[in-house]
Write an enzyme that holds these catalytic residues in place. Structure first.
Site, mmCIF file in Angstrom:
data_model
loop_
_atom_site.group_PDB
_atom_site.id
_atom_site.type_symbol
_atom_site.label_atom_id
_atom_site.label_comp_id
_atom_site.label_asym_id
_atom_site.label_seq_id
_atom_site.Cartn_x
_atom_site.Cartn_y
_atom_site.Cartn_z
ATOM 1 N N HIS A 121 0.809 -1.217 0.000
ATOM 2 C CA HIS A 121 0.000 0.000 0.000
ATOM 3 C C HIS A 121 0.848 1.275 0.000
ATOM 4 O O HIS A 121 1.913 1.341 0.589
ATOM 5 C CB HIS A 121 -0.925 0.006 1.222
ATOM 6 C CG HIS A 121 -0.194 -0.091 2.539
ATOM 7 N ND1 HIS A 121 0.298 1.002 3.207
ATOM 8 C CD2 HIS A 121 0.139 -1.158 3.296
ATOM 9 C CE1 HIS A 121 0.883 0.623 4.323
ATOM 10 N NE2 HIS A 121 0.801 -0.692 4.407
ATOM 11 N N ASP A 122 0.344 2.273 -0.729
ATOM 12 C CA ASP A 122 0.917 3.622 -0.766
ATOM 13 C C ASP A 122 2.300 3.683 -1.396
ATOM 14 O O ASP A 122 3.007 4.683 -1.231
ATOM 15 C CB ASP A 122 0.970 4.226 0.644
ATOM 16 C CG ASP A 122 -0.400 4.304 1.302
ATOM 17 O OD1 ASP A 122 -1.242 5.081 0.823
ATOM 18 O OD2 ASP A 122 -0.629 3.567 2.283
ATOM 19 N N GLY A 139 5.023 -1.100 2.730
ATOM 20 C CA GLY A 139 4.222 0.078 2.463
ATOM 21 C C GLY A 139 5.032 1.363 2.374
ATOM 22 O O GLY A 139 6.108 1.486 2.950
#
Length: 263
Positions: A121-122, A139
């Site tokens: 994520h991100d 992440g």
């Protein structure tokens, strides 16, 4: 010609260009948009709020746009954005972002992701990168253009890897990697400039010599990092614009590093 296999499950709200191919038993969710010429192989799952550009090629058993692997995630709407002409081989996993960060995972264009690659994520991945088998990003990682991640390499959350860097096989990264640097090991150790990669991309001798000199200032001179920054500023002042731009990208990276560089 049938472009969508009858066994594929595509939500009626999904937005697929008429030229998109979807293989057997693949599943595409309602908030997915896929651009022209993209091929989805068999048993691929594309979910979440995911936007995919043109002429991508997804191979079997990849999971694209799934929720972030983050205990703080509470079902918020977050996003995954993928550019054009990416190759995604078997069993890759790309996750959407989290509201605790930018809320979106972004992947550029013309990248190669080989089997079992994980993009958490991100993360932000640039263009023209290569991720070999089992390379993994935690992440919030940022990957510059033309970076090569060798097999089984792994990156700690919030790390940054600068453009044209080369990360060797089985490397464990817990700090940032400046542009152009070649490194490997666990823990990671810098081993010089990614000269072969730069030559393949058309860097001339003057540019290569300037980058090598900048590397020596940071890694071989015995200077503190602040002293190395001043030395790089002096080097940049004496270079032509065509050469200085590359040393400046290395110098600027040092100012934006938050985890410290591998040194």
């Amino acid at each position: 010609m049938m472009l969508i296999h009858p066994s594929a499950l595509i939500d009626s709200k999904a937005n697929l260009d008429s030229s998109v191919e979807v293989g057997p038993y693949s599943i595409i969710g309602p908030h997915v948009s896929i651009g022209a010429g993209t091929k989805i192989g068999s048993h691929v799952v594309i979910s979440g709020h995911t936007t995919i550009g043109k002429d991508n090629d997804f191979h079997a058993f990849s999971s694209i746009g799934g929720p972030p692997q983050d205990k703080k995630y509470g079902g918020e709407v977050t996003y995954l954005e993928i550019g054009d002409r990416n190759l995604v081989r078997e069993f890759c996993t790309f996750n959407c972002g989290t509201v605790q960060d930018r809320g979106i995972t972004r992947i550029g264009s013309d990248n190669w992701f080989l089997a079992y690659v994980h993009i958490a994520h991100d993360c932000t991945v640039g263009n023209n990168t290569i991720f070999s088998n089992n390379a993994a990003l935690a992440g919030h990682v940022e990957i510059g253009d033309w970076v090569i991640m060798s097999g089984f390499s792994a990156v700690h959350q919030f790390c940054k890897i600068g453009a044209h860097a080369f990360v060797g096989m089985n490397t464990s990264l817990t700090q940032d990697v400046p542009p152009f640097v070649l490194l490997s090991g666990n823990p990671a150790v810098a081993h010089g400039v990614n000269l072969e990669g730069l030559k393949r991309r058309g860097f001339d001798r003057e540019q290569l010599n300037a980058i090598r000199q900048a590397y020596k200032v940071i890694y071989k001179s015995g200077l503190t990092l602040d002293e190395a920054k001043l030395a790089l500023d002096q080097q940049i002042a004496g270079l032509s614009q065509e050469v200085a731009v590359h040393v400046k990208s290395l110098r600027d990276f040092l100012d934006t590093s938050t985890r410290g560089i591998v040194r």
